[in-house]
Motif scaffolding. Structure first.
Motif, mmCIF file in Angstrom:
data_model
loop_
_atom_site.group_PDB
_atom_site.id
_atom_site.type_symbol
_atom_site.label_atom_id
_atom_site.label_comp_id
_atom_site.label_asym_id
_atom_site.label_seq_id
_atom_site.Cartn_x
_atom_site.Cartn_y
_atom_site.Cartn_z
ATOM 1 N N THR A 84 0.673 -1.511 -0.141
ATOM 2 C CA THR A 84 -0.107 -0.101 0.066
ATOM 3 C C THR A 84 0.874 1.322 0.007
ATOM 4 O OG1 THR A 84 -1.793 -1.179 1.114
ATOM 5 C CG2 THR A 84 -1.739 1.010 1.207
ATOM 6 N N SER B 258 -5.657 0.846 1.471
ATOM 7 C CA SER B 258 -5.896 -0.690 0.984
ATOM 8 C C SER B 258 -7.487 -0.735 0.931
ATOM 9 C CB SER B 258 -5.543 -1.277 1.986
ATOM 10 O OG SER B 258 -4.159 -2.019 1.618
ATOM 11 N N ASP C 273 -7.503 -4.942 -3.823
ATOM 12 C CA ASP C 273 -6.868 -5.685 -2.743
ATOM 13 C C ASP C 273 -7.517 -6.999 -2.891
ATOM 14 O OD1 ASP C 273 -5.964 -6.827 -0.479
ATOM 15 O OD2 ASP C 273 -5.791 -5.009 0.543
ATOM 16 N N GLU D 266 -3.083 -5.502 -5.214
ATOM 17 C CA GLU D 266 -2.252 -6.096 -3.942
ATOM 18 C C GLU D 266 -2.897 -7.514 -3.801
ATOM 19 O OE1 GLU D 266 -2.094 -3.742 -0.301
ATOM 20 O OE2 GLU D 266 -2.638 -1.913 -1.470
#
Ligand SMILES: Nc1ncnc2c1ncn2[C@@H]1O[C@H](COP(=O)(O)OP(=O)(O)O)[C@@H](O)[C@H]1O
Ligand SMILES: [Mg+2]
Length: 142
Positions: A40, A58, A82, A111
């Motif tokens: 992040t 995030s 994410d 992510e």
């Protein structure tokens, strides 16, 4: 492949900024690394480099967050994903991510990208962050 060790979060953000300011639109970035590896932080810098003024966090609970970008010649939006809480690729597909992947005015960053490897585009940019010490992280871009 580029391999750099950062000594604090500012250096990681600066690295993200540098990459963000070079992107042309259409790129998909896969961020891999444990909790606290700096995914992040890296993307906060990257978002700044793309011209985003507000804060980027995030999107763990909402999976996907889309930021509009004004003032960047080419990149009009940043799609921040994410994948931590996802069970399968299907969950992402149903959010329409493949449209973002294809859009050459959007930069997409994922992510926990290792969780959705099956839908990685061929030319994805992989960014791996590894804890090497309390405040140092090795960052590998390829
Ligand atoms: N070199 C470094 N790069 C990035 N973050 C670092 C570094 N050293 C320490 N940190 C700390 O590690 C944490 C990284 O958090 P975050 O970016 O949210 O990780 P992730 O998204 O990978 O879970 C932050 O608390 C940050 O201050
Ligand atoms: Mg994170």
């Amino acid at each position: 492949m580029e391999k750099i060790v950062t000594k604090n979060e500012k250096e990681t953000q600066a690295l993200g900024y540098e990459l963000g300011s070079q992107l042309k639109g259409g790129e998909v970035l896969a961020l891999c690394g444990d909790l606290g590896a700096g995914k992040t932080k890296f993307l906060q810098g990257l978002a700044k480099g793309l011209g985003i003024k507000g804060r980027v966090n995030s999107p763990t609970f909402n999976i996907l967050k889309l930021y509009k970008i004004n003032g960047n010649k080419n990149v009009k939006s940043f799609c921040h994903i994410d994948a931590y809480r996802l069970h399968s690729e299907k969950d992402l597909i149903s959010l329409g991510v493949e449209e973002f992947f294809k859009d050459n005015k959007t930069v997409t960053a994922i992510e926990w990208a290792g969780k959705v490897k099956k839908i990685w585009p061929k030319d994805i940019i992989s960014i791996e962050l590894v804890h090497v010490g309390e405040n140092s992280r090795e960052i590998r871009v390829k």
